[in-house]
Design a protein around this motif. Structure first.
Motif, PDB file in Angstrom:
ATOM      1  N   HIS A 249      80.089  12.315 -75.255  1.00  0.00           N
ATOM      2  CA  HIS A 249      80.421  10.994 -74.773  1.00  0.00           C
ATOM      3  C   HIS A 249      81.548  10.639 -75.297  1.00  0.00           C
ATOM      4  O   HIS A 249      82.380   9.810 -74.216  1.00  0.00           O
ATOM      5  N   HIS A 250      81.871   9.997 -76.572  1.00  0.00           N
ATOM      6  CA  HIS A 250      83.375   9.484 -77.123  1.00  0.00           C
ATOM      7  C   HIS A 250      84.193  10.295 -77.031  1.00  0.00           C
ATOM      8  O   HIS A 250      85.096   9.700 -76.319  1.00  0.00           O
ATOM      9  N   PHE A 251      84.070  11.619 -76.113  1.00  0.00           N
ATOM     10  CA  PHE A 251      85.097  11.980 -76.294  1.00  0.00           C
ATOM     11  C   PHE A 251      85.436  12.794 -74.538  1.00  0.00           C
ATOM     12  O   PHE A 251      86.706  13.065 -74.293  1.00  0.00           O
ATOM     13  N   THR A 252      84.217  12.564 -74.153  1.00  0.00           N
ATOM     14  CA  THR A 252      84.592  13.444 -72.527  1.00  0.00           C
ATOM     15  C   THR A 252      83.946  12.310 -71.961  1.00  0.00           C
ATOM     16  O   THR A 252      84.427  12.292 -70.831  1.00  0.00           O
TER      17      THR A 252
ATOM     18  N   ILE B  24      77.289   4.089 -80.835  1.00  0.00           N
ATOM     19  CA  ILE B  24      76.419   5.094 -80.465  1.00  0.00           C
ATOM     20  C   ILE B  24      74.919   4.794 -81.635  1.00  0.00           C
ATOM     21  O   ILE B  24      74.807   4.491 -82.317  1.00  0.00           O
ATOM     22  N   TRP B  25      73.928   4.294 -80.400  1.00  0.00           N
ATOM     23  CA  TRP B  25      72.961   4.329 -80.996  1.00  0.00           C
ATOM     24  C   TRP B  25      71.649   5.762 -80.909  1.00  0.00           C
ATOM     25  O   TRP B  25      71.478   5.916 -79.883  1.00  0.00           O
ATOM     26  N   ILE B  26      70.831   5.605 -81.942  1.00  0.00           N
ATOM     27  CA  ILE B  26      70.122   6.730 -81.925  1.00  0.00           C
ATOM     28  C   ILE B  26      68.747   6.095 -82.141  1.00  0.00           C
ATOM     29  O   ILE B  26      68.534   4.879 -82.865  1.00  0.00           O
TER      30      ILE B  26
ATOM     31  N   GLY C 131      69.531   8.592 -77.381  1.00  0.00           N
ATOM     32  CA  GLY C 131      70.545   8.176 -77.630  1.00  0.00           C
ATOM     33  C   GLY C 131      71.431   7.378 -76.880  1.00  0.00           C
ATOM     34  O   GLY C 131      71.010   7.511 -75.725  1.00  0.00           O
ATOM     35  N   LEU C 132      72.501   6.792 -77.055  1.00  0.00           N
ATOM     36  CA  LEU C 132      73.050   6.611 -75.967  1.00  0.00           C
ATOM     37  C   LEU C 132      74.611   5.666 -76.706  1.00  0.00           C
ATOM     38  O   LEU C 132      74.791   5.881 -77.727  1.00  0.00           O
ATOM     39  N   TYR C 133      75.195   5.715 -75.936  1.00  0.00           N
ATOM     40  CA  TYR C 133      76.869   5.636 -76.713  1.00  0.00           C
ATOM     41  C   TYR C 133      77.587   4.499 -75.493  1.00  0.00           C
ATOM     42  O   TYR C 133      77.627   4.890 -74.386  1.00  0.00           O
TER      43      TYR C 133
END
Length: 166
Positions: free
Chosen positions: A57-60, A35-37, A28-30
């Motif tokens: 990752h979105h939050f941190t 987000i790509w899964i 996965g990537l952000y």
């Protein structure tokens, strides 16, 4: 509704787009609210674990952290993972599993809707955070060996028995 769909709804509410893609090197990537899964992950449960980390990752996370040789990037990766661990394996859910007579790690992973590897990583992370055990309300949750004990269990029978082990 499966936990994966619940996380997808959460992404929608956060205005984060989620795409499943073929031929990805990573699970996965952000980046930039997307987000790509990896579509070829073997199960929806594994996709759920990956999606939770990417939401973390979105939050941190800030910036491009793909280079994991950087200490700062590894710290951001750990923050995202710890967010996912607390989201999918909250300590109170482990206590709830105990109350439902979940008796081993396989059953616990199934109860929580996570992979066994994700569960093991989450428990190791909690152990590094709290030590060998943590007290929550009138429960003591031991990480090694994994077990939940209600304070009344100690009063009734101070000897640790298999019924209490997860």
């Amino acid at each position: 509704m499966h936990l994966y769909e619940t996380l997808l709804e959460e992404c929608n509410n956060l205005e984060v787009e989620v795409y499943e893609m073929d031929h990805m090197k990573n699970k996965g990537l952000y980046g930039d609210n997307v987000i790509w899964i990896n579509k070829s992950l073997p199960s929806i449960i594994e996709k759920c674990c990956v999606l939770a980390e990417e939401i973390g990752h979105h939050f941190t996370s800030i910036g491009n952290i793909l280079d994991q040789s950087s200490v700062i990037n590894r710290k951001q990766e750990l923050k995202a993972r710890s967010w996912a661990y607390e989201k999918l394996v909250p300590l109170k859910k482990i206590i709830q599993a105990h109350k439902c007579n979940v008796s081993n790690r396989y059953e616990l992973a199934e109860f929580l809707d996570v992979t066994e590897d994700f569960l093991e990583s989450a428990l190791n992370w909690y152990k590094s955070k709290y030590g060998l055990y943590v007290v929550i309300e009138n429960y003591t949750l031991y990480f090694e060996p994994l077990g939940v004990f209600e304070m009344s269990d100690w009063i009734k029978n101070p000897i640790i028995n298999n019924r209490n082990a997860v």
